[in-house]
Scaffold this motif. Structure first.
Motif, mmCIF file in Angstrom:
data_model
loop_
_atom_site.group_PDB
_atom_site.id
_atom_site.type_symbol
_atom_site.label_atom_id
_atom_site.label_comp_id
_atom_site.label_asym_id
_atom_site.label_seq_id
_atom_site.Cartn_x
_atom_site.Cartn_y
_atom_site.Cartn_z
ATOM 1 N N SER A 20 0.829 -1.209 0.000
ATOM 2 C CA SER A 20 0.000 0.000 0.000
ATOM 3 C C SER A 20 0.862 1.257 0.000
ATOM 4 C CB SER A 20 -0.958 0.005 1.193
ATOM 5 O OG SER A 20 -0.260 0.126 2.412
ATOM 6 N N LEU A 27 -6.768 3.020 0.868
ATOM 7 C CA LEU A 27 -5.401 2.595 1.166
ATOM 8 C C LEU A 27 -4.783 3.429 2.278
ATOM 9 C CD1 LEU A 27 -3.964 1.930 -2.401
ATOM 10 C CD2 LEU A 27 -4.462 0.238 -0.639
ATOM 11 N N TRP A 60 -10.007 6.706 -8.380
ATOM 12 C CA TRP A 60 -8.660 7.108 -7.965
ATOM 13 C C TRP A 60 -8.702 7.624 -6.523
ATOM 14 C CZ3 TRP A 60 -4.124 7.529 -11.151
ATOM 15 C CH2 TRP A 60 -3.045 8.148 -10.535
ATOM 16 N N LEU A 89 1.811 1.850 -3.646
ATOM 17 C CA LEU A 89 0.636 2.337 -4.376
ATOM 18 C C LEU A 89 0.262 3.757 -3.959
ATOM 19 C CD1 LEU A 89 -1.742 -0.726 -4.610
ATOM 20 C CD2 LEU A 89 -0.993 0.717 -6.483
ATOM 21 N N LEU A 142 -0.382 7.088 -6.224
ATOM 22 C CA LEU A 142 -1.674 7.773 -6.171
ATOM 23 C C LEU A 142 -1.545 9.208 -5.675
ATOM 24 C CD1 LEU A 142 -3.857 4.883 -4.721
ATOM 25 C CD2 LEU A 142 -3.982 5.825 -7.023
#
Length: 150
Positions: A32, A81, A74, A35, A39
């Motif tokens: 996470s 997350l 998104w 990611l 993001l």
């Protein structure tokens, strides 16, 4: 081994059967984290670097982003997350520093309940956002025209 001796430093402790939740929590934090970097920097780039930059962020900008499923997902993925990542990190801190079993249980439950509530609330906001609510108090011409056309 007798009661007067210590176990060797690297002697593994007997583990309960079932899934190793600490291992999966550790893996989740790494995955996470990677990611979230993608993001968050994508979010910052779109919001701060494109078009007018920070001066272009207003209600219309947010309404435009939330009208697109790509940006909805998104933002929801980033929300989920980040909140689970943060709650899991706080759980680790509570487990490290809180010594009372009952206090630790209450704090961990409070963390997960708060994270769950914020995830639910944030997801509802993103997917049910309607810029036309409260239009009667708006002074923005484009919004009045857009909502009248619907």
């Amino acid at each position: 081994m007798t009661a007067d001796t210590l176990a060797a430093p690297r002697t593994p402790k007997a583990r309960k059967s079932g899934p190793n939740l600490e291992k999966w929590g550790w893996i989740y934090m790494r995955a996470s984290g990677v990611l979230l970097i993608v993001l968050i920097f994508g979010h910052l780039f779109v919001n701060l670097m494109l078009d007018d930059g920070i001066h272009g962020i207003d209600f219309a900008f947010v309404a435009g982003k939330f009208a697109t499923p790509f940006w909805q997902w998104w933002d929801v993925l980033m929300l989920w997350l980040a909140l689970i990542h943060g709650a899991n990190g706080m759980r680790t801190i509570v487990n490290d520093y809180v010594h009372g079993a009952r206090t630790r249980t209450v704090l961990v439950w409070a963390l997960w309940l708060a994270a769950g509530f914020l995830i639910l609330l944030g997801t509802l906001v993103v997917f049910t956002f309607d810029p036309c609510l409260g239009i009667e108090n708006s002074t923005t011409d484009w919004l009045i025209e857009m909502c009248a056309a619907q």
